[in-house]
Design a protein around this motif. Structure first.
Motif, PDB file in Angstrom:
ATOM      1  N   SER A  86      -3.983 -34.000 -30.875  1.00  0.00           N
ATOM      2  CA  SER A  86      -4.825 -34.257 -32.048  1.00  0.00           C
ATOM      3  C   SER A  86      -5.658 -33.038 -32.428  1.00  0.00           C
ATOM      4  CB  SER A  86      -5.716 -35.480 -31.835  1.00  0.00           C
ATOM      5  OG  SER A  86      -6.655 -35.252 -30.820  1.00  0.00           O
ATOM      6  N   VAL A  87      -6.080 -32.264 -31.425  1.00  0.00           N
ATOM      7  CA  VAL A  87      -6.870 -31.067 -31.717  1.00  0.00           C
ATOM      8  C   VAL A  87      -5.975 -29.931 -32.225  1.00  0.00           C
ATOM      9  CG1 VAL A  87      -8.316 -29.265 -30.682  1.00  0.00           C
ATOM     10  CG2 VAL A  87      -8.743 -31.669 -30.132  1.00  0.00           C
ATOM     11  N   LEU A  88      -4.900 -29.638 -31.497  1.00  0.00           N
ATOM     12  CA  LEU A  88      -4.071 -28.480 -31.836  1.00  0.00           C
ATOM     13  C   LEU A  88      -3.090 -28.739 -32.977  1.00  0.00           C
ATOM     14  CD1 LEU A  88      -3.267 -27.042 -28.280  1.00  0.00           C
ATOM     15  CD2 LEU A  88      -5.083 -26.369 -29.882  1.00  0.00           C
ATOM     16  N   TYR A  89      -2.489 -29.920 -33.019  1.00  0.00           N
ATOM     17  CA  TYR A  89      -1.455 -30.186 -34.023  1.00  0.00           C
ATOM     18  C   TYR A  89      -2.034 -30.801 -35.296  1.00  0.00           C
ATOM     19  CZ  TYR A  89       2.998 -31.768 -35.994  1.00  0.00           C
ATOM     20  OH  TYR A  89       4.077 -31.972 -36.810  1.00  0.00           O
ATOM     21  N   LEU A  90      -2.917 -31.787 -35.141  1.00  0.00           N
ATOM     22  CA  LEU A  90      -3.482 -32.457 -36.315  1.00  0.00           C
ATOM     23  C   LEU A  90      -4.780 -31.820 -36.793  1.00  0.00           C
ATOM     24  CD1 LEU A  90      -2.851 -36.209 -35.394  1.00  0.00           C
ATOM     25  CD2 LEU A  90      -1.513 -34.754 -36.943  1.00  0.00           C
ATOM     26  N   GLY A  91      -5.373 -30.945 -35.977  1.00  0.00           N
ATOM     27  CA  GLY A  91      -6.600 -30.266 -36.385  1.00  0.00           C
ATOM     28  C   GLY A  91      -7.839 -31.149 -36.360  1.00  0.00           C
ATOM     29  N   GLU A  92      -7.807 -32.215 -35.580  1.00  0.00           N
ATOM     30  CA  GLU A  92      -8.961 -33.101 -35.478  1.00  0.00           C
ATOM     31  C   GLU A  92      -9.915 -32.594 -34.406  1.00  0.00           C
ATOM     32  OE1 GLU A  92      -7.628 -37.119 -34.990  1.00  0.00           O
ATOM     33  OE2 GLU A  92      -6.631 -37.117 -36.939  1.00  0.00           O
ATOM     34  N   SER A  93     -11.143 -33.074 -34.448  1.00  0.00           N
ATOM     35  CA  SER A  93     -12.119 -32.637 -33.457  1.00  0.00           C
ATOM     36  C   SER A  93     -12.152 -33.617 -32.285  1.00  0.00           C
ATOM     37  CB  SER A  93     -13.501 -32.526 -34.083  1.00  0.00           C
ATOM     38  OG  SER A  93     -13.921 -33.781 -34.589  1.00  0.00           O
ATOM     39  N   PHE A  94     -12.531 -33.101 -31.131  1.00  0.00           N
ATOM     40  CA  PHE A  94     -12.727 -33.926 -29.933  1.00  0.00           C
ATOM     41  C   PHE A  94     -14.227 -34.145 -29.805  1.00  0.00           C
ATOM     42  CE2 PHE A  94     -13.155 -34.402 -25.249  1.00  0.00           C
ATOM     43  CZ  PHE A  94     -12.412 -35.564 -25.121  1.00  0.00           C
TER      44      PHE A  94
END
Length: 115
Positions: A86-94
C-alpha cells in the motif's frame, strides 16, 4: 546438502503466496480505467499463481504447525506484505492507528502460539 527446515520453507512459500494474493486483490486499483472483466481475469490469473505457493505451504506446514498457527502466520504475513504494497505501490501512508492494529495482531499471535 541440508534441506530447508519446514518452518522456514512454509513461511517462505506463504510470503510468496501473499505477494501474489495482494496483487490479485488490490493491484487493479491502480488501473481503474481498465474494464472490470479485464481486472477480474487478471486478478484470477494472479490468484492461480498465489495458490501454487499457498497450497504447498499449508500442506508442508500442517503437522509442524496446527491450523490456527498456520492461519495466524498467514495473517501476519498478509498484513506485512500489504503495508509494503500500500505504501510503495498504491502510494498510501502508513498511519499510527495501522501500527497499533498490527501490534494487536502480533499480541494475538503470541496467545495462539502459547502452549
Amino acid at each position: 546438502m541440508n534441506a530447508v527446515p519446514v518452518p522456514l520453507m512454509t513461511i517462505g512459500l506463504l510470503i510468496c503466496s501473499n505477494i501474489f494474493m495482494t496483487f490479485a486483490w488490490y493491484g487493479h486499483l491502480k488501473y481503474k480505467a481498465a474494464p472490470l472483466f479485464v481486472a477480474i481475469l487478471a486478478s484470477w490469473l494472479i490468484a492461480f499463481a498465489e495458490y501454487c505457493f499457498q497450497v504447498p505451504a499449508n500442506r508442508m506446514g500442517y503437522g509442524y504447525f496446527n491450523a490456527a498457527q498456520l492461519k495466524t502466520i498467514q495473517e501476519i504475513i498478509t498484513l506485512s506484505v500489504f503495508i509494503i504494497f500500500s505504501v510503495l505501490y498504491l502510494g498510501e501512508s502508513f498511519r499510527w492507528n495501522h501500527a497499533v492494529g498490527f501490534c494487536l495482531m502480533i499480541a494475538a499471535a503470541f496467545f495462539i502460539f502459547k502452549k
